[in-house]
Design an enzyme around this catalytic site. Structure first.
Site, short mmCIF file in Angstrom:
data_model
loop_
_atom_site.label_atom_id
_atom_site.label_comp_id
_atom_site.label_asym_id
_atom_site.label_seq_id
_atom_site.Cartn_x
_atom_site.Cartn_y
_atom_site.Cartn_z
N HIS A 1 4.83 45.67 -7.35
CA HIS A 1 5.55 45.06 -8.48
C HIS A 1 6.54 44.01 -8.01
O HIS A 1 7.48 43.67 -8.73
CB HIS A 1 6.26 46.14 -9.29
N HIS B 1 0.24 49.14 -14.05
CA HIS B 1 -0.74 49.61 -13.08
C HIS B 1 -2.13 49.49 -13.66
O HIS B 1 -3.07 50.16 -13.22
CB HIS B 1 -0.48 51.07 -12.70
#
Lengths: 328, 328
Positions: free
Chosen positions: A56, A218
């Site tokens: 991320h 995700h």
């Protein structure tokens, strides 16, 4: 898969070495662990620790620094860090006034951060925490009970970071966090899936003319797939759903448009113009604005829109205060 | 082509509106033109103006602000801005002490910036300029005589911006620019081509296991295509070629690793670790480091490596001085 890497099983380790090399003036790698801690001197304030799976970037290591996080714990890609790893970061970050954990709402993260909290308390460190669950797309998800924690988390880092720097106590920071998180809503969309290096292919595939609303960071399923639309249609969908998540539209709001990794700034700014139009139509008062790649999903194309209702003018001051980090 | 846009022929116009909306505290759009100017008060200093084709965001509008550029002129995607557009930006930026133009070496840019310079001088504004040609990949290219101007340009913005803020004269800034540009070398590589919205398909196509060294920021041909390699092999190729471009390796250097748009920070940091290893082997003293997406090529996957030889300690001070911009 075509990626600039050496070994799919070593991406986090090598990335953190590279990060510590480039930003050695601000942060360092916690010796022997996949965690990044700030170099500024300890002054007896509450330490903020966050983290989660890697992939991320710049979250969360990019928000370590004076005025934001004390440390970021970096798990394997899209995988929670382990309790012992979190424990070591808590111990390294502690300045004697307690440690506050900012956890995104994923079952693995919650389990491991809570276990680390217990271990730290057994070693005499006072620990408190908050779970961020800003993604309004779906209730329950692949790795989550309830709403997922996504890009809005960086506003939590910033506002709590300001409070910690100002010398607030652990109890005060906990109270602030509990007031802040319910005012935060995010909704995203994807044009393509992310490829985890160790998997070697995208987590999901969208056809050349297809998008998915409400996708997780995700690649967790969203709430609708449909044909690609104009920026204006995408902006309308996200803005309306987000606005509907707030009971009242009076008062000030902070806005975040977050790129998922592979979406150019050009597209993010075009989307911003369209969002601005719909927020203006709705009479919303936007008092703070931010745009860029902050909470990405590796190489996913897509973006998310976050609104934070400013219940306290001090939150705006906190958002605007200068910090010394890699990525804020 | 799957892009978050409304109308391929209006991307620059809508992007600049979005940019001015998000960053209205720092910059504004020059009324009626595709240019971004800073809002800080005029104080009689030399104004720096740069720009070129759009599609390289955050360059150049992201570097407008106190301590860097006064204005950025934004052409159509991968297309030089027009002379009248540049002229208006020069006039708007001028604070009475002259205007300095930072031009990347593309034939269209040079022709149009030079014409704007003549027009401005006819209106009584003193103008000087420098042409940045840091890309060592190839001599002459699709749109260029000599070497192309690429990511190293942001170091020129920063160091000249510091000089302008310090009150240096137009002649002093010109002398500094002429000393700086020859010390700057960049080399890049691409994993995929960029898609110009009005074209609708990538400017070039690489197969799933192929890369190209030395590609330009508009997809101009590089110097070699070959099978995808590890980060370490890529880093070795770029580092060795860059080092060979400097006559002497003594003294300090500044390093920039620049993402082309679609390459995740994870890969950029892994590459940074590998570059660090080769620079250390070569005994190079790296005194300043920067990494991120600064001079992109829309949605191209790839990156570039820049080295600047620090001939004067004041250049380091300039690189480290705080600025108020969107993207530095």
């Amino acid at each position: 898969m075509k990626k600039i890497i050496n070994d799919a099983s070593a991406v986090v380790d090598q990335m953190l070495d590279g990060l510590a090399y480039i930003h050695g003036d601000l942060v360092e790698r916690l010796d022997g662990f996949d965690s990044i801690i700030r170099k500024s001197p300890k002054t007896g304030r509450v330490a903020l620790v966050s983290g989660g799976g890697s992939g991320h970037e710049p979250a969360h290591a990019g928000f370590v620094g004076e005025g934001m996080l004390s440390a970021a714990v970096c798990g394997a890609v899209f995988t929670s860090p382990t309790p012992d790893q979190i424990l070591e970061a808590i111990k390294a970050a502690d300045e004697g006034a307690g440690v506050f954990l900012i956890i995104k709402n994923y079952s693995g993260d919650i389990m491991n951060f809570e276990m680390a909290q217990e271990l730290a308390e057994m070693e005499g460190i006072e620990v408190a925490s908050v779970v961020v669950d800003d993604d309004i797309a779906v209730e329950d998800s692949l790795y989550t009970q309830g709403r997922r924690g996504v890009a809005g988390t960086i506003f939590v880092h910033k506002i709590l970071g300001h409070a910690a720097r100002a010398g607030k106590s652990l109890a005060e920071i906990k109270a602030l966090a509990d007031e802040l998180v319910p005012e935060l809503s995010t909704l995203g969309l994807a044009l393509s899936g992310a490829t985890v290096p160790e998997v070697g292919k995208p987590g999901f595939v969208l056809s050349d003319d297809e998008i998915e609303y409400g996708i997780g960071i995700h690649g967790e399923p969203g709430y609708r797939r449909e044909k690609m639309q104009t920026s204006k249609v995408l902006a309308q969908e996200l803005t309306e759903k987000l606005l509907a998540s707030f009971e009242a539209r009076e008062g000030k709001f902070a806005l975040l448009i977050n790129g998922m990794g592979a979406t150019p700034l050009m597209e993010q700014y075009i989307f911003a113009k369209d969002v601005a139009g719909f927020l203006e139509q709705a009479g919303l008062q936007v008092a703070y604005k931010k745009l860029g790649n902050y909470m990405t999903s590796i190489d996913m194309a897509g973006l998310s829109l976050t609104l934070l209702k400013i219940k306290d003018e001090a939150w705006l001051t906190a958002l605007n205060s200068p910090v010394t980090t890699i990525a804020w």
